[in-house]
Design a protein around this motif. Structure first.
Motif, mmCIF file in Angstrom:
data_model
loop_
_atom_site.group_PDB
_atom_site.id
_atom_site.type_symbol
_atom_site.label_atom_id
_atom_site.label_comp_id
_atom_site.label_asym_id
_atom_site.label_seq_id
_atom_site.Cartn_x
_atom_site.Cartn_y
_atom_site.Cartn_z
ATOM 1 N N LEU A 1 0.834 -1.204 0.000
ATOM 2 C CA LEU A 1 0.000 0.000 0.000
ATOM 3 C C LEU A 1 0.870 1.255 0.000
ATOM 4 C CD1 LEU A 1 -2.793 -1.018 2.548
ATOM 5 C CD2 LEU A 1 -3.082 -0.618 0.093
ATOM 6 N N PHE A 2 1.913 1.251 0.808
ATOM 7 C CA PHE A 2 2.785 2.417 0.892
ATOM 8 C C PHE A 2 3.529 2.648 -0.422
ATOM 9 C CE2 PHE A 2 6.485 4.871 2.146
ATOM 10 C CZ PHE A 2 5.918 5.820 2.981
ATOM 11 N N LYS A 3 4.084 1.580 -0.989
ATOM 12 C CA LYS A 3 4.843 1.701 -2.242
ATOM 13 C C LYS A 3 3.970 2.161 -3.400
ATOM 14 C CE LYS A 3 7.674 -1.492 -3.486
ATOM 15 N NZ LYS A 3 8.312 -2.789 -3.739
ATOM 16 N N SER A 4 2.697 1.807 -3.365
ATOM 17 C CA SER A 4 1.808 2.202 -4.458
ATOM 18 C C SER A 4 1.189 3.582 -4.223
ATOM 19 C CB SER A 4 0.721 1.147 -4.658
ATOM 20 O OG SER A 4 -0.110 1.085 -3.519
ATOM 21 N N GLY A 5 1.619 4.257 -3.170
ATOM 22 C CA GLY A 5 1.145 5.614 -2.922
ATOM 23 C C GLY A 5 -0.229 5.700 -2.295
ATOM 24 N N LYS A 6 -0.759 4.612 -1.789
ATOM 25 C CA LYS A 6 -2.083 4.606 -1.158
ATOM 26 C C LYS A 6 -1.902 4.886 0.338
ATOM 27 C CE LYS A 6 -3.705 1.417 -4.625
ATOM 28 N NZ LYS A 6 -3.879 0.022 -4.966
ATOM 29 N N TYR A 7 -1.471 6.105 0.639
ATOM 30 C CA TYR A 7 -1.100 6.457 2.007
ATOM 31 C C TYR A 7 -2.287 6.458 2.966
ATOM 32 C CZ TYR A 7 3.060 7.837 -0.526
ATOM 33 O OH TYR A 7 4.148 7.826 -1.341
ATOM 34 N N LYS A 8 -3.427 6.904 2.490
ATOM 35 C CA LYS A 8 -4.615 6.910 3.340
ATOM 36 C C LYS A 8 -4.987 5.476 3.721
ATOM 37 C CE LYS A 8 -9.368 8.536 3.519
ATOM 38 N NZ LYS A 8 -10.441 9.246 2.813
ATOM 39 N N ALA A 9 -5.004 4.573 2.750
ATOM 40 C CA ALA A 9 -5.307 3.169 3.028
ATOM 41 C C ALA A 9 -4.238 2.554 3.929
ATOM 42 C CB ALA A 9 -5.423 2.381 1.727
ATOM 43 N N PHE A 10 -2.983 2.933 3.699
ATOM 44 C CA PHE A 10 -1.881 2.432 4.523
ATOM 45 C C PHE A 10 -2.108 2.778 5.995
ATOM 46 C CE2 PHE A 10 2.036 3.563 6.753
ATOM 47 C CZ PHE A 10 2.741 2.363 6.717
ATOM 48 N N PHE A 11 -2.343 4.051 6.290
ATOM 49 C CA PHE A 11 -2.517 4.479 7.680
ATOM 50 C C PHE A 11 -3.818 3.946 8.278
ATOM 51 C CE2 PHE A 11 0.648 7.676 6.375
ATOM 52 C CZ PHE A 11 1.595 7.401 7.355
ATOM 53 N N LEU A 12 -4.859 3.860 7.476
ATOM 54 C CA LEU A 12 -6.120 3.295 7.951
ATOM 55 C C LEU A 12 -5.949 1.819 8.311
ATOM 56 C CD1 LEU A 12 -9.183 3.805 8.361
ATOM 57 C CD2 LEU A 12 -9.487 2.984 6.013
ATOM 58 N N TYR A 13 -5.321 1.068 7.434
ATOM 59 C CA TYR A 13 -5.090 -0.364 7.658
ATOM 60 C C TYR A 13 -4.203 -0.579 8.876
ATOM 61 C CZ TYR A 13 -4.003 -5.229 6.278
ATOM 62 O OH TYR A 13 -3.843 -6.593 6.227
#
Length: 121
Positions: free
Chosen positions: A84-96
């Motif tokens: 998630l982080f590498k693909s730039g999905k930072y919101k999903a990263f922090f939520l997860y």
């Protein structure tokens, strides 16, 4: 004998996790790894129940160490967070990240409280 109980529980737990993860992989998108998330929260709740029951011996080895050890997964969680982080999905990263850790602690605590209350009845 304890090694066999842990191995049998781990085998069954890993198979159940795999089946649940496959089920949710077909139903959700990869923006949020729902299968791993639900497995880890449910596993935390179940471990809270087991620990709250103060059981030990063979059933503890099979259920807590084996089954729930094989059912829940820290390694898959870690890889999914990195993806998630590498693909730039930072919101999903922090939520997860936050929902998994806070949710896991809360569900384990709730499981323990429920089992302790049930035993006192």
């Amino acid at each position: 004998m304890t090694f066999l109980l842990v191995a049998a529980g781990g085998f069954l737990g890993a198979i159940c996790r795999y089946a649940i993860t496959l089920f949710f992989a077909d139903k959700t998108n990869r923006h949020f790894p729902m299968g791993t998330f639900l497995v880890n929260l449910f596993g935390s709740f179940l471990l809270g129940l087991v620990v709250g029951s103060s059981m030990n011996g063979g059933f503890y080895a099979f259920s807590a160490i084996g089954f729930l050890g094989g059912f829940t997964t820290f390694s898959t969680l870690s890889v999914e967070l990195v993806e998630l982080f590498k693909s730039g999905k930072y919101k999903a990263f922090f939520l997860y990240l936050s929902c998994t850790y806070l949710g896991g602690i809360c569900t384990a605590f709730i499981g323990m409280l429920l089992m302790v209350a049930f035993i006192k009845m």
